[in-house]
Design an enzyme around this catalytic site. Structure first.
Site, short mmCIF file in Angstrom:
data_model
loop_
_atom_site.label_atom_id
_atom_site.label_comp_id
_atom_site.label_asym_id
_atom_site.label_seq_id
_atom_site.Cartn_x
_atom_site.Cartn_y
_atom_site.Cartn_z
N LYS A 35 150.90 -4.46 26.33
CA LYS A 35 149.69 -5.19 26.07
C LYS A 35 149.71 -6.40 25.36
CE LYS A 35 147.07 -3.61 23.16
NZ LYS A 35 146.24 -3.77 22.16
N THR A 36 150.47 -6.02 24.20
CA THR A 36 150.49 -7.37 23.28
C THR A 36 151.37 -8.66 23.97
OG1 THR A 36 150.57 -5.96 21.62
CG2 THR A 36 150.92 -8.18 20.89
N ASP A 227 141.42 -9.11 22.60
CA ASP A 227 142.21 -7.77 22.38
C ASP A 227 141.35 -6.66 22.15
OD1 ASP A 227 144.45 -6.42 22.38
OD2 ASP A 227 145.26 -7.31 20.58
N GLU A 228 141.93 -5.55 22.58
CA GLU A 228 141.27 -4.28 22.30
C GLU A 228 139.62 -4.41 22.59
OE1 GLU A 228 143.04 -2.05 20.99
OE2 GLU A 228 144.38 -2.92 19.43
N GLN A 258 141.98 4.20 24.54
CA GLN A 258 141.87 4.18 23.02
C GLN A 258 140.78 3.81 22.31
OE1 GLN A 258 146.15 2.82 22.13
NE2 GLN A 258 146.28 2.45 24.14
N ARG A 620 151.72 7.01 19.60
CA ARG A 620 152.37 6.27 18.77
C ARG A 620 153.82 6.47 18.77
NH1 ARG A 620 149.54 2.53 19.51
NH2 ARG A 620 148.74 4.05 21.16
#
Length: 783
Positions: A35-36, A227-228, A258, A620
DNA sequence: TAACACTTGTTTTTT
DNA sequence: ACAAGTGTTA
């Protein structure tokens, strides 16, 4: 880097998402799917396509994420271009805009940002003033209701007319919420203060009421990335829409799996319904997970099958199959910590791993204790994230309050905090009288003490005099403000106000660490001053800007990349672990009444959020994911007994090993652990009834005290700086080569002053010539 | 007004 | 267990 090369570093779906610039797009990015990478590459791509950095607005969830992304983009397109990007959290970007446009919405540019504690304190005063029952009206609860309203852009007037909200308040026997809200908002504005939510609400109002201003920013930000997105709330969504309605140059990235900030007003519908908001929005899905083993990905997927509300997706991994998840039940919280420590050592040896490859994730901050204690005992270096941040310590909040009052004398919360700190004989009675006069005339506390007779302040001569001394003190600081830099002013404040005397005379064991914290704070302030000077931005609202940074900074953001930070086990809540990855992850405390939290277990919606939280935790992990639960746990001062978390049953049993308490691995066929745990006749209970609670308690509190004293938790930096100073300052001479934390390598040109107050002029290789106060500067001598 | 002892709730997560 | 808040005394 060339465009072609850039794109070649992406997989097909990533590339498609990056290349699409024609309109609104939604990128659903599964955990670990890059994603980043998509965000950073997309920004780099925009820059190659002719956009200028200042055309681009990129909104992130944390400051840390912004900083990281900026540096990643810097390495793609050069730091000199990346630094001009508009990148930051919603809150910090909008705070900056609001400062610039403050006049349009009835504020001064030097407004204060109230933190949670300020808001609560204000609400508490209001509850008292309205003579409401403080058993029924709890400041935290009231604030959370107000906050929810604000997140939905419901203003006090709207609230009062909202039948549903009103009837809900009546149901909870809090019919005065609406009135408190109205008063609260008024008082914030009178104090020239905004709370966190106001930064969003007022931005929205600014754009709604001032078309020309909205237009200016809508044109200015030619491309917006978020983002997010799953963690944005209604207000944030509306602001984005305000900026993009003519021209949907917007790309949002997120993962509904998430979404874990619903409690704070984040609305998972934002992401689920994005395509309804932007008619021709393109949807891109990133489903390949590059982070985790297949087993971890599958186990996480199996968990999410139990949730209803979601965008269907098929996250997969082509990494090694890996090992299964392992559940290791423990007798007690203490044993849970021992199991984890033992495993850290085992895996370190087997994988040649370092401490920083491990994370211990828990639901609540309070769970960190048993681990801290055990790791100290076993000499395992660790770092705790979150919890009480540096800026929330008393001594720091005190000094900040001085600065706040100087920047904005109407700031009532700051006023209340320092009017009698250090003690100057102005107590609650006097404060109450000041408050009364202030209310009566509709002015601030500060106004009252500036002209006490004019506002009919009814106090005796002695008190009047004390108030005037305080007024003169603050006034003198205000007058100095434009003349000396903020760092020097800070030094003067702690000296003249008597803070220094107070702290240095204290014989409490924490006094030393308080001194160090103050030094650390001032040193941080000096860095900020110097950073600003470099950029030539030392303007009048400089102090407000600094305070803003501090107010919007979380502990997570203060990056401590010192050498010894590199190899430590990370301890944090699952919430703060979002976006991070670790080779081995321990998810601890998987018990009912902890995870899911009892606060969330009542509604299906909240329960789904808890389940997503576990999803975040599992994903994670790159290689090992180990779950633990404890049969007995020391909580609220007593031993509590809980059954394993219901979520354990949501994970596909074929992907979860359950280890027996004896340490032997049972086969994964054994899924009967829940039953075994709830039985009271088992052989384990007899072991446990040999009551060691008392012993446990004693050892716990004892070593906790040691811990506090030795490690001023999470501010390792302060220990570092002070030890450096004491060993280094004396050895410094003209010609010495030093390495400064911020400015790098430099040569000492000149030394002035003596002892603690020595000032050095240093010529840095890359940062030009700087003056450093040795007392506070963070550097080491290289030669 | 300040220092002290006693009582109370608190623990979900954070910009 | 602990911190914060309340009430009592000097």
């Amino acid at each position: 880097m060339e465009e072609k090369e850039l794109l070649s570093q992406l997989n097909d779906s990533q590339r498609a998402a990056v290349e699409y610039l024609d309109g609104a797009s939604l990128v659903i990015a599964g955990a670990g799917s890059g994603k980043t990478r998509v965000l950073t590459y997309k920004i780099a791509y925009l820059l190659m396509k002719g956009y200028e950095p200042w055309d681009i607005l990129a909104l992130t969830f944390t400051n840390k994420a912004a900083k990281e992304m900026q540096s990643r983009i810097g390495s793609l397109v050069g730091a000199d271009r990346a630094r001009y990007l508009n990148m930051g959290t919603f809150h910090s970007i909008f705070a900056r805009i609001l400062r610039r446009e403050a006049a349009h919405i009835g504020y001064n540019p030097n407004f204060t940002i109230y933190d949670e504690a300020d808001s609560r304190s204000l609400i508490k005063t209001i509850i008292k003033e309205l003579q409401l029952d403080d058993k029924i009206y709890k400041p935290a609860g009231v604030h959370s209701k107000i906050s929810m309203a604000k997140n939905h852009l419901i203003m006090p007037a709207d609230y009062a007319l909202d039948r549903e909200l009103i009837s809900r308040d009546i149901d909870t026997r809090q019919p005065a919420i609406s009135q408190i809200y109205t008063t609260y908002q008024q008082r914030c504005q009178n104090a020239n203060a905004m709370d966190f939510d106001d930064l969003l609400v007022l931005t929205y109002i600014l754009f709604r009421e001032h078309e020309d201003v909205r237009r200016k920013y809508a044109d200015h930000f030619r491309f917006i990335l978020v983002d997010e997105y799953q963690d944005t709330n209604y207000a944030q969504q509306c602001i984005i829409l305000q900026l993009t309605k003519e021209n949907p140059h917007v790309c949002v990235v997120g993962d509904d799996y998430q979404s874990i900030y619903g409690f704070r007003g984040a609305n998972i519908d934002n992401i689920l319904k994005f395509s309804k908001l932007y008619a021709n929005a393109q949807l891109f899905k990133l489903e390949q997970n590059y982070r985790s083993t297949q087993h971890i990905v599958s186990a996480a997927n199996s968990l999410m099958k139990k949730n209803e509300r979601q965008i269907p997706k098929d996250v997969f991994s082509t990494n090694a199959e890996g090992e299964k998840l392992t559940l290791k039940p423990a007798y007690s919280d203490k044993e849970e910590a021992m199991i984890v420590c033992k495993d850290i050592k085992r895996i370190m040896a087997a994988d040649h791993a370092q401490y920083c490859d491990f994370a211990i994730l828990y639901r609540t901050n309070s769970q960190s204790r048993s681990f801290e204690e055990e790791m100290r005992k076993q000499d395992i270096p660790y770092r705790i994230f979150g919890g009480l941040s540096f800026y929330q310590r008393k001594e720091i909040k005190d000094i900040i309050a001085y600065f706040r009052l100087i920047a904005n004398p109407n700031d009532e919360e700051a006023f209340k905090r320092i009017i009698n700190y250090p003690s100057r004989g102005i107590g609650n009675t006097t404060l109450a009288k000041i408050a009364e006069a202030a209310r009566k005339y509709g002015v601030s506390f500060w106004d009252v003490i500036c002209s006490p007779t004019h506002f009919g302040l009814n106090v005796n001569k002695g008190t009047l005099n004390k108030l005037d001394v305080f007024r003169a003190l603050i006034t003198s600081f205000m007058e100095k403000m434009p003349k000396v830099d903020a760092f020097e002013l800070g030094q003067e404040i702690i000296k003249v106000s008597g803070i220094t005397a107070d702290i240095y005379s204290s014989r409490e064991p924490e006094a030393l660490s308080r001194q160090e914290n103050l030094e650390e704070f001032l040193s941080g302030m000096q860095d900020f001053v110097e950073g600003r000077r470099e950029e030539g931005r030392e303007d009048e609202i400089f102090l407000s800007d600094f305070l803003q940074d501090v107010a919007l900074m979380s502990d997570l953001d203060s990056d401590s990349n010192g050498e010894d930070e590199q190899s430590r086990v990370s301890l944090m809540t699952i919430h703060s672990a979002k976006g991070l990855e670790f080779s081995t992850v321990f998810i601890v405390g998987l018990e009912e009444n902890i995870f899911p939290s009892p606060m969330a277990a009542s509604s299906a919606r909240e329960l789904e959020e808890e389940r997503r939280l576990l999803y975040v935790a599992i994903t994670r992990a790159e290689k090992h994911c180990i779950l633990t639960c404890a049969r007995n746990r020391w909580r609220y001062g007593k031993m509590e007994y809980d059954t394993p978390s219901r979520f354990l049953r949501d994970i596909d049993p074929a992907l979860l090993n359950v280890e027996s308490e004896r340490g032997r691995m049972d086969s994964s066929v054994d899924t009967d652990y829940t039953a075994r745990y709830s039985g009271h006749t088992s052989r384990y209970s007899s072991i446990y009834n040999q009551s060691k609670p008392k012993e446990v308690h004693l050892t716990q509190s004892h070593s906790n005290q040691n811990l506090r004293r030795v490690v001023p938790s999470s501010s390792a930096a302060s220990t570092v700086s002070s030890s450096m100073v004491s060993t280094n300052a004396g050895n410094l001479s003209v010609g010495s080569i030093i390495e400064h934390q911020r400015f790098g390598i430099g040569v000492v040109q000149k030394l002035e002053g003596t002892g603690e107050n020595t000032k050095a002029t240093v010529e840095f290789k890359n940062a030009g010539t700087k003056q450093l106060l040795l007392k506070f500067a963070r550097f080491s001598i290289v030669g």
